[in-house]
Motif scaffolding. Structure first.
Motif, short mmCIF file in Angstrom:
data_model
loop_
_atom_site.label_atom_id
_atom_site.label_comp_id
_atom_site.label_asym_id
_atom_site.label_seq_id
_atom_site.Cartn_x
_atom_site.Cartn_y
_atom_site.Cartn_z
N PRO A 158 0.84 -1.21 0.00
CA PRO A 158 0.00 0.00 0.00
C PRO A 158 0.88 1.25 0.00
O PRO A 158 2.01 1.22 0.49
CB PRO A 158 -0.78 -0.13 1.32
N LEU A 159 0.33 2.34 -0.53
CA LEU A 159 1.08 3.59 -0.54
C LEU A 159 1.18 4.15 0.88
O LEU A 159 0.29 3.94 1.70
CB LEU A 159 0.36 4.62 -1.43
N SER A 160 2.28 4.84 1.16
CA SER A 160 2.36 5.60 2.41
C SER A 160 1.52 6.86 2.24
O SER A 160 1.37 7.36 1.12
CB SER A 160 3.80 6.00 2.71
N SER A 161 1.00 7.39 3.35
CA SER A 161 0.13 8.56 3.23
C SER A 161 0.67 9.75 4.01
O SER A 161 1.13 9.62 5.15
CB SER A 161 -1.28 8.22 3.71
N LEU A 162 0.60 10.89 3.33
CA LEU A 162 1.02 12.17 3.92
C LEU A 162 -0.21 13.05 4.07
O LEU A 162 -0.97 13.22 3.11
CB LEU A 162 2.00 12.87 2.97
N ALA A 172 -5.21 5.03 7.72
CA ALA A 172 -3.88 5.24 8.31
C ALA A 172 -3.26 6.54 7.77
O ALA A 172 -3.41 6.87 6.60
CB ALA A 172 -2.97 4.07 7.95
N VAL A 173 -2.59 7.25 8.66
CA VAL A 173 -1.77 8.40 8.26
C VAL A 173 -0.33 8.09 8.71
O VAL A 173 -0.09 7.85 9.89
CB VAL A 173 -2.27 9.70 8.92
N ASP A 174 0.59 8.08 7.75
CA ASP A 174 1.99 7.79 8.08
C ASP A 174 2.75 9.04 8.50
O ASP A 174 3.56 9.00 9.43
CB ASP A 174 2.67 7.10 6.89
N VAL A 175 2.51 10.13 7.78
CA VAL A 175 3.18 11.39 8.13
C VAL A 175 2.15 12.50 8.21
O VAL A 175 1.40 12.73 7.25
CB VAL A 175 4.27 11.77 7.09
N LEU A 176 2.11 13.16 9.35
CA LEU A 176 1.35 14.42 9.50
C LEU A 176 2.37 15.55 9.42
O LEU A 176 3.27 15.64 10.26
CB LEU A 176 0.62 14.46 10.85
N LEU A 177 2.25 16.37 8.38
CA LEU A 177 3.17 17.49 8.20
C LEU A 177 2.42 18.79 8.49
O LEU A 177 1.63 19.26 7.67
CB LEU A 177 3.74 17.49 6.78
N ASN A 178 2.66 19.32 9.68
CA ASN A 178 2.05 20.59 10.08
C ASN A 178 2.87 21.72 9.46
O ASN A 178 3.92 22.09 9.98
CB ASN A 178 2.07 20.72 11.61
N ASN A 179 2.38 22.22 8.33
CA ASN A 179 3.12 23.24 7.60
C ASN A 179 2.47 24.62 7.69
O ASN A 179 3.17 25.63 7.67
CB ASN A 179 3.23 22.80 6.12
N ALA A 180 1.15 24.66 7.78
CA ALA A 180 0.44 25.95 7.76
C ALA A 180 0.99 26.88 8.83
O ALA A 180 1.26 26.45 9.96
CB ALA A 180 -1.05 25.72 7.99
N GLY A 181 1.18 28.13 8.45
CA GLY A 181 1.67 29.09 9.44
C GLY A 181 1.42 30.51 8.96
O GLY A 181 1.17 30.76 7.78
N VAL A 182 1.45 31.42 9.91
CA VAL A 182 1.28 32.85 9.59
C VAL A 182 2.37 33.65 10.29
O VAL A 182 2.80 33.31 11.39
CB VAL A 182 -0.10 33.40 10.02
N MET A 183 2.80 34.70 9.62
CA MET A 183 3.73 35.65 10.24
C MET A 183 3.16 37.04 10.01
O MET A 183 3.09 37.51 8.87
CB MET A 183 5.13 35.55 9.64
N GLY A 184 2.73 37.66 11.08
CA GLY A 184 2.14 39.00 10.98
C GLY A 184 3.24 40.05 10.84
O GLY A 184 4.36 39.75 10.42
#
Ligand SMILES: NC(=O)c1ccc[n+]([C@@H]2O[C@H](COP(=O)([O-])OP(=O)(O)OC[C@H]3O[C@@H](n4cnc5c(N)ncnc54)[C@H](OP(=O)(O)O)[C@@H]3O)[C@@H](O)[C@H]2O)c1
Length: 232
Positions: free
Chosen positions: A2-6, A79-91
């Motif tokens: 199976p594919l890995s999931s991001l 299944a989730v193999d990688v959770l990539l928390n990328n969202a961000g803000v810079m005021g």
């Protein structure tokens, strides 16, 4: 196999969008890309037209608990193999004369609480992976080893997410989840500006490599996009 999931947040532009592209170049991965407005995410839509089912698009505002819950519901049982928390803000830069406490709180909500919301909501999905990893994009601007003034909201929100992820690495150790924070480099995006050090391609390639290389032994580390330890 199976594919890995991001699962990736803030995937419609900048580092997030390029990281989606990089993972799609790797035939072993399925990408679950999230952004606030999939309907207007034309770059992601174009990628989906090319890659079909290997790229899913979901609406997700990491600053909104109801939106996170709805997204987690949609992923129930997968299944989730990688959770990539990328969202961000810079005021705004925020000198002492300019501090806006309401803006500070909303930056904290996205940059600090957002990754925690996702990590907690997707715990059941991570538990279904044989090698679950949570990678949170932080910043050198949150490092205590780089004393600087200004940008109070951004710096403190990234320092706080570092601390939160360090705690999470310990609390999820028994569950076998690797948790790291990553400085993606100073990258030429809307946030980083055109004078930044590296391209989105360089940053995304490093993030992809890191995702493949991480093991449980790395949990609790603050890493650069090239895989070196970043001073806290
Ligand atoms: N660029 C750099 O030099 C640099 C350096 C260190 C760390 N970082 C970090 O790297 C990550 C990506 O930065 P970037 O340079 O790619 O920034 P960017 O080009 O400004 O993109 C930010 C992304 O985050 C999304 N976002 C913002 N608030 C959101 C929310 N409430 N819910 C969901 N998504 C949200 C944006 O979506 P919308 O289009 O809807 O606004 C956009 O997709 C951030 O965490 C940033 O702090 C960047």
């Amino acid at each position: 196999m199976p594919l890995s999931s991001l699962v990736i947040t803030g995937a419609n532009r900048g580092i997030g969008l390029e990281t989606v592209r990089r993972f799609l170049e790797d035939p072993d991965w399925q990408v679950i890309a999230t952004c606030r407005n999939p309907d207007t995410a034309s770059d992601l839509q174009a990628l989906q037209a090319r890659h079909g089912a290997r790229l899913e698009l979901h609406a997700l505002d990491v600053g909104d608990a109801a939106s996170v819950a709805q997204f987690a519901d949609a992923l129930s049982g997968r299944a989730v193999d990688v959770l990539l928390n990328n969202a961000g803000v810079m005021g705004a830069h925020q000198s002492l004369e300019e501090i806006d406490f309401d803006a500070w709180l909303s930056e904290f909500d996205v940059n600090t609480l957002g990754p925690m919301r996702l990590a907690l909501a997707l715990r059941p999905n991570l538990a279904l992976s044989v090698a679950p990893r949570i990678m949170t994009i932080s910043s050198q601007m949150g490092s205590m080893a780089r004393p600087r003034g200004g940008s109070y909201a951004y710096r403190s929100s990234k320092a706080a997410v570092n601390k939160a992820m360090q705690g999470l690495s310990l609390d999820l150790a028994e569950a076998g989840v690797c948790v790291v924070v990553v400085h993606p480099g100073w990258v030429r995006t809307d946030m980083g500006g055109s004078g930044a050090d590296i391209s989105v391609e360089q940053s995304a390639a490093g993030i992809h490599r890191l995702a493949l290389d991480l093991t449980l032994a790395d949990s609790g580390r603050f890493l650069t996009y090239t895989g070196e330890d970043h001073p806290w």
